[in-house]
Design an enzyme around this catalytic site. Structure first.
Site, PDB file in Angstrom:
ATOM      1  N   GLY A   1     -34.433 -70.545 113.336  1.00  0.00           N
ATOM      2  CA  GLY A   1     -33.258 -70.972 114.080  1.00  0.00           C
ATOM      3  C   GLY A   1     -33.287 -72.431 114.464  1.00  0.00           C
TER       4      GLY A   1
ATOM      5  N   ASP B   1     -35.018 -74.983 112.548  1.00  0.00           N
ATOM      6  CA  ASP B   1     -34.802 -75.690 111.280  1.00  0.00           C
ATOM      7  C   ASP B   1     -34.099 -74.743 110.318  1.00  0.00           C
ATOM      8  OD1 ASP B   1     -34.806 -77.266 109.057  1.00  0.00           O
ATOM      9  OD2 ASP B   1     -36.967 -77.558 108.957  1.00  0.00           O
TER      10      ASP B   1
ATOM     11  N   ASN C   1     -27.362 -68.376 122.493  1.00  0.00           N
ATOM     12  CA  ASN C   1     -26.750 -68.885 121.270  1.00  0.00           C
ATOM     13  C   ASN C   1     -25.899 -67.829 120.596  1.00  0.00           C
ATOM     14  OD1 ASN C   1     -27.652 -68.169 118.304  1.00  0.00           O
ATOM     15  ND2 ASN C   1     -29.462 -67.819 119.590  1.00  0.00           N
TER      16      ASN C   1
ATOM     17  N   GLY D   1     -24.406 -67.733 114.666  1.00  0.00           N
ATOM     18  CA  GLY D   1     -23.836 -66.988 113.548  1.00  0.00           C
ATOM     19  C   GLY D   1     -24.344 -67.418 112.181  1.00  0.00           C
TER      20      GLY D   1
ATOM     21  N   ASN E   1     -33.955 -60.686 108.591  1.00  0.00           N
ATOM     22  CA  ASN E   1     -33.325 -60.724 109.909  1.00  0.00           C
ATOM     23  C   ASN E   1     -32.163 -59.733 109.932  1.00  0.00           C
ATOM     24  OD1 ASN E   1     -32.086 -61.373 112.332  1.00  0.00           O
ATOM     25  ND2 ASN E   1     -32.261 -63.575 112.052  1.00  0.00           N
TER      26      ASN E   1
ATOM     27  N   SER F   1     -30.061 -60.304 114.524  1.00  0.00           N
ATOM     28  CA  SER F   1     -29.236 -61.285 115.228  1.00  0.00           C
ATOM     29  C   SER F   1     -28.004 -60.594 115.802  1.00  0.00           C
ATOM     30  CB  SER F   1     -28.796 -62.400 114.277  1.00  0.00           C
ATOM     31  OG  SER F   1     -27.798 -63.199 114.891  1.00  0.00           O
TER      32      SER F   1
ATOM     33  N   THR G   1     -39.684 -60.266 119.470  1.00  0.00           N
ATOM     34  CA  THR G   1     -38.340 -59.797 119.155  1.00  0.00           C
ATOM     35  C   THR G   1     -37.396 -60.972 118.943  1.00  0.00           C
ATOM     36  OG1 THR G   1     -37.575 -59.825 121.463  1.00  0.00           O
ATOM     37  CG2 THR G   1     -38.661 -57.825 120.713  1.00  0.00           C
TER      38      THR G   1
ATOM     39  N   THR H   1     -33.336 -62.401 119.928  1.00  0.00           N
ATOM     40  CA  THR H   1     -32.672 -62.609 121.220  1.00  0.00           C
ATOM     41  C   THR H   1     -32.091 -61.302 121.751  1.00  0.00           C
ATOM     42  OG1 THR H   1     -30.618 -63.209 120.091  1.00  0.00           O
ATOM     43  CG2 THR H   1     -32.103 -65.004 120.702  1.00  0.00           C
TER      44      THR H   1
ATOM     45  N   GLY I   1     -39.913 -65.584 125.193  1.00  0.00           N
ATOM     46  CA  GLY I   1     -40.323 -65.980 126.534  1.00  0.00           C
ATOM     47  C   GLY I   1     -41.745 -66.463 126.669  1.00  0.00           C
TER      48      GLY I   1
END
Length: 351
Positions: free
Chosen positions: A68, A70, A116, A119, A178, A181, A242, A244, A291
């Site tokens: 996310g 680069d 964020n 997308g 992924n 998202s 994980t 987000t 985190g």
């Protein structure tokens, strides 16, 4: 001191504009081996206690930069210079896409967190491959994070993942699928055991490189374990936990759209990872992200069973000396508990 001044300026800008300004600088730095060496002499850190061979790849330390940052694999050389043990580029999709409408990146400064709704904005796999190859080979392992194009219907999702993987077969040291998202409509619905099984069976036929699944923190524990088990049985080499979270209760003033990362995610991510490790430690390579902002938290995740770690939001908030600070303090924590290397500490709480 210097970064505090730079940060003050950057945080006066829209979050995405600030990110792009930083990316422009990093792309420029990547074109200069001399400047990258200079950066590494200032902010890099090397200690044999932190080295580990995992899945045939040599990691100089366990701390990686999450996907996310680069998105187009265009500034990897500069990022390595800041001391990361590995990087994950992307998310790349088969075809270029612009992502969601702006504004789509927000700071929650009090919570040292980000939200964020990007997308999967990226230049597409073809240009991503070209950018990657410009400065290859790299000094650390590089993962390639792969996603589904927004316009692709669910019925054709497997074909789309096959297409983007095929484009990227000659770059990277491992691949991450992924499915987690929250910013691509219905993408998380693919986190089911049937699709995951088909996905990894397909991928194993296409490449011998390690394959990872990145999961969401918002799955019910039983569902998460079921999906992960399906992935491992189908040939996944590792799990990244994980992505987000869509749990808006974690920040004071959440935006309507987008996933949350940073300190607000620490507890939730840790709890998910604990359950994951109880079930799958020693059965798969486990990567903890969410985190992590200091050596204490990094060390806890390692003892819980993480072979590797990833950070993102903390790099934004704490700046270029973060890796060095975490790694130096991590060595002290290892020594304090009598571990000769980070490898010895992995899963210590489970033994």
């Amino acid at each position: 001191m210097l970064y505090s001044l730079v940060k003050k300026y950057l945080f006066s800008l829209d979050a995405e504009i600030a990110h792009e300004k930083v990316c422009q600088i990093l792309r420029t730095l990547s074109s200069s081996p001399f400047l990258c060496r200079l950066i590494h002499s200032q902010w890099g850190y090397k200690n044999p206690k932190l080295e580990n061979e995992i899945l045939g790849l040599n990691f100089p330390n366990p701390l990686g930069l999450a996907a996310g940052f680069d998105k187009n694999a265009s500034m990897l050389r500069a990022l390595i210079a800041f001391g990361f043990g590995y990087l994950e580029a992307g998310t790349l999709t088969n075809i270029a896409q612009s992502g969601n409408e702006k504004p789509r990146l927000f700071r929650h400064i009090e919570e040292e967190s980000l939200q964020n709704a990007m997308g999967f904005n990226n230049y597409g796999a073809i240009l991503g491959v070209r950018a990657f190859n410009r400065f290859a080979p790299y000094k650390t392992p590089i993962g390639i994070n792969l996603g589904k194009n927004k316009h692709i219907e669910q019925a054709h999702a497997l074909e789309d993942y096959q297409a983007v993987l095929n484009q990227c077969l000659n770059i990277g040291d491992y691949y991450t699928f992924n499915l987690s998202s929250p910013n691509t409509p219905n993408l998380r619905d693919l986190q089911n055991k049937v699709f995951v099984n088909e996905l990894f069976c397909m991928a194993k036929e296409m490449t011998h490189k390690p394959l990872f699944l990145k999961i969401a923190p918002d799955l019910e524990i039983d569902s998460m374990l079921e999906v992960v088990n399906s992935a491992i049985e189908a040939g996944a080499n590792g799990i990244i936990a994980t992505n987000t979270t869509i749990d808006k209760s974690l920040v004071f003033a959440p935006k309507e759209m987008g996933g949350l990362s940073g300190k607000c995610l620490t507890k939730k991510s840790r709890e998910i990872f604990k359950e994951l490790a109880k079930a799958f430690f020693n059965k798969s390579v486990l990567v903890s992200v969410g985190g992590i902002s200091d050596a204490k938290e990094a060390y806890e995740r390692i003892k819980m069973g993480a072979s590797l770690l990833q950070i993102y939001s903390a790099f934004i908030y704490k700046g270029p000396n973060l890796c060095q600070n975490i790694l130096k303090d991590l060595v002290k924590l290892l020594q304090k508990d009598g571990f000769l290397s980070v490898k010895e500490a992995i899963g210590a709480d489970l033994r």
